[in-house]
Design a protein around this motif. Structure first.
Motif, PDB file in Angstrom:
ATOM      1  N   ALA A  58      96.590  72.491  61.458  1.00 55.87           N
ATOM      2  CA  ALA A  58      96.090  72.383  62.832  1.00 55.87           C
ATOM      3  C   ALA A  58      97.046  72.910  63.893  1.00 55.87           C
ATOM      4  CB  ALA A  58      95.745  70.929  63.137  1.00 55.87           C
ATOM      5  N   ALA A  59      98.340  72.644  63.759  1.00 54.34           N
ATOM      6  CA  ALA A  59      99.275  72.942  64.848  1.00 54.34           C
ATOM      7  C   ALA A  59      99.278  74.408  65.265  1.00 54.34           C
ATOM      8  CB  ALA A  59     100.690  72.491  64.468  1.00 54.34           C
ATOM      9  N   PRO A  60      99.234  75.381  64.337  1.00 53.47           N
ATOM     10  CA  PRO A  60      99.294  76.773  64.779  1.00 53.47           C
ATOM     11  C   PRO A  60      98.109  77.220  65.626  1.00 53.47           C
ATOM     12  CG  PRO A  60      99.887  76.606  62.454  1.00 53.47           C
ATOM     13  CD  PRO A  60      99.311  75.274  62.862  1.00 53.47           C
ATOM     14  N   LEU A  61      97.035  76.429  65.675  1.00 52.25           N
ATOM     15  CA  LEU A  61      95.844  76.815  66.423  1.00 52.25           C
ATOM     16  C   LEU A  61      95.938  76.471  67.903  1.00 52.25           C
ATOM     17  CD1 LEU A  61      93.162  75.549  63.868  1.00 52.25           C
ATOM     18  CD2 LEU A  61      94.046  77.866  64.127  1.00 52.25           C
ATOM     19  N   PHE A  62      96.940  75.690  68.299  1.00 53.60           N
ATOM     20  CA  PHE A  62      96.996  75.198  69.676  1.00 53.60           C
ATOM     21  C   PHE A  62      97.731  76.165  70.595  1.00 53.60           C
ATOM     22  CE2 PHE A  62      95.523  71.441  67.653  1.00 53.60           C
ATOM     23  CZ  PHE A  62      94.875  70.728  68.641  1.00 53.60           C
ATOM     24  N   PRO A  63      97.454  76.072  71.898  1.00 55.87           N
ATOM     25  CA  PRO A  63      98.116  76.966  72.849  1.00 55.87           C
ATOM     26  C   PRO A  63      99.623  76.760  72.880  1.00 55.87           C
ATOM     27  CG  PRO A  63      96.229  75.863  73.873  1.00 55.87           C
ATOM     28  CD  PRO A  63      96.459  75.189  72.559  1.00 55.87           C
ATOM     29  N   PRO A  64     100.368  77.791  73.266  1.00 57.08           N
ATOM     30  CA  PRO A  64     101.814  77.625  73.432  1.00 57.08           C
ATOM     31  C   PRO A  64     102.128  76.475  74.382  1.00 57.08           C
ATOM     32  CG  PRO A  64     101.209  79.946  73.587  1.00 57.08           C
ATOM     33  CD  PRO A  64      99.923  79.173  73.565  1.00 57.08           C
ATOM     34  N   GLY A  65     103.203  75.767  74.079  1.00 59.54           N
ATOM     35  CA  GLY A  65     103.611  74.652  74.927  1.00 59.54           C
ATOM     36  C   GLY A  65     102.950  73.338  74.585  1.00 59.54           C
ATOM     37  N   THR A  66     102.159  73.295  73.495  1.00 57.07           N
ATOM     38  CA  THR A  66     101.559  72.036  73.050  1.00 57.07           C
ATOM     39  C   THR A  66     102.627  71.171  72.375  1.00 57.07           C
ATOM     40  OG1 THR A  66      99.368  73.014  72.764  1.00 57.07           O
ATOM     41  CG2 THR A  66      99.836  71.000  71.515  1.00 57.07           C
ATOM     42  N   VAL A  67     102.539  69.863  72.606  1.00 62.48           N
ATOM     43  CA  VAL A  67     103.444  68.906  71.960  1.00 62.48           C
ATOM     44  C   VAL A  67     102.649  68.136  70.916  1.00 62.48           C
ATOM     45  CG1 VAL A  67     104.983  66.939  72.282  1.00 62.48           C
ATOM     46  CG2 VAL A  67     104.801  68.681  74.070  1.00 62.48           C
ATOM     47  N   HIS A  68     103.150  68.125  69.675  1.00 64.65           N
ATOM     48  CA  HIS A  68     102.478  67.446  68.567  1.00 64.65           C
ATOM     49  C   HIS A  68     103.276  66.194  68.204  1.00 64.65           C
ATOM     50  CE1 HIS A  68      99.985  71.040  67.937  1.00 64.65           C
ATOM     51  NE2 HIS A  68     101.104  71.719  68.159  1.00 64.65           N
TER      52      HIS A  68
END
Length: 230
Positions: A58-68
């Motif tokens: 999932a993480a690589p699909l999010f916009p830059p600057g997302t915090v997981h």
């Protein structure tokens, strides 16, 4: 890096007891305008490996600057470290127990890693058994608001990260032997075979030889099928 204002949440908290809600409140206390995205709160208790696979997908699909934020943390309150790290355009917060290994492999970036030691970024009262609410959530809100990664504590090298012992395919006569690493809610047996490895071949599963199909609909209902996952 410009923060996206998005904070994703992954945990084994479930939704019956209010633990996931408390984690959200801790993020929002630091950043009231955060956009919270639940990746899952239904992981099996303590299943760090499943959490690692989920983040990798999932993480690589999010916009830059997302915090997981990932909180599957059977060692909570022990000497295990809390971490915040950057891999490419994504930020991660959680325990140093191998949970981020899958995402780091998927992003294929050398991470910048800091240990959570700046207690001024945590809640004033920290429970030894709820670091998701009292440590990871507030730090995630701080980073999502544009706070500097270096402010959370001292840096460590990638070589110092705890790693999971992930199974890898092994060569056998005529092909590769893999393992089932996850069973999803649809009943799919997810293996550790990569598509380039498996694509030219059939698969043998529990004595059944299955030609690789393109879709589930390529076989009759009730029949076993092998497909390349998404």
């Amino acid at each position: 890096m410009t923060p996206s204002g998005i904070v994703t949440l992954t945990s084994d908290f479930g939704t019956a007891d209010g633990y996931a809600g408390a984690l959200k409140g801790a993020v929002l206390e630091r950043l009231p305008g955060a956009r919270l995205v639940d990746l899952s709160h239904e992981l099996a208790p303590g299943d760090v490996t499943a959490a690692s696979h989920l983040l990798a997908r999932a993480a690589p699909l999010f916009p830059p600057g997302t915090v997981h934020v990932a909180v599957v943390d059977p060692g909570v309150g022990t000497a295990r470290r809390g971490l915040a790290l950057r891999a490419g355009p994504q930020l991660f917060v959680g325990p140093d127990n191998g949970i981020f290994g899958g995402a780091l492999e998927a992003l294929a970036e050398t991470p910048v890693i800091h240990v959570l030691e700046n207690r001024s970024l945590w809640r004033a009262s920290v429970s030894p058994v709820f670091h998701g609410r009292d440590v990871f959530g507030p730090v995630a809100g701080f980073l999502a608001s544009g706070g500097e990664l270096a402010s959370v504590g001292p840096a460590i090298s990638a070589a110092e990260l705890v790693r999971l012992s992930a199974p890898v395919p092994s060569p056998v006569a005529g092909g590769l032997r893999g393992e089932v690493v996850h069973v999803d809610r649809f009943g799919n047996l997810v293996t550790n075979l990569r598509a380039p490895d498996a694509a030219p071949a059939s698969l043998e599963v529990a004595g059944h030889t299955l030609p690789l199909s393109r879709t589930y609909g390529d076989v009759a209902p009730g029949r076993l099928v092998a497909v390349v996952g998404s």
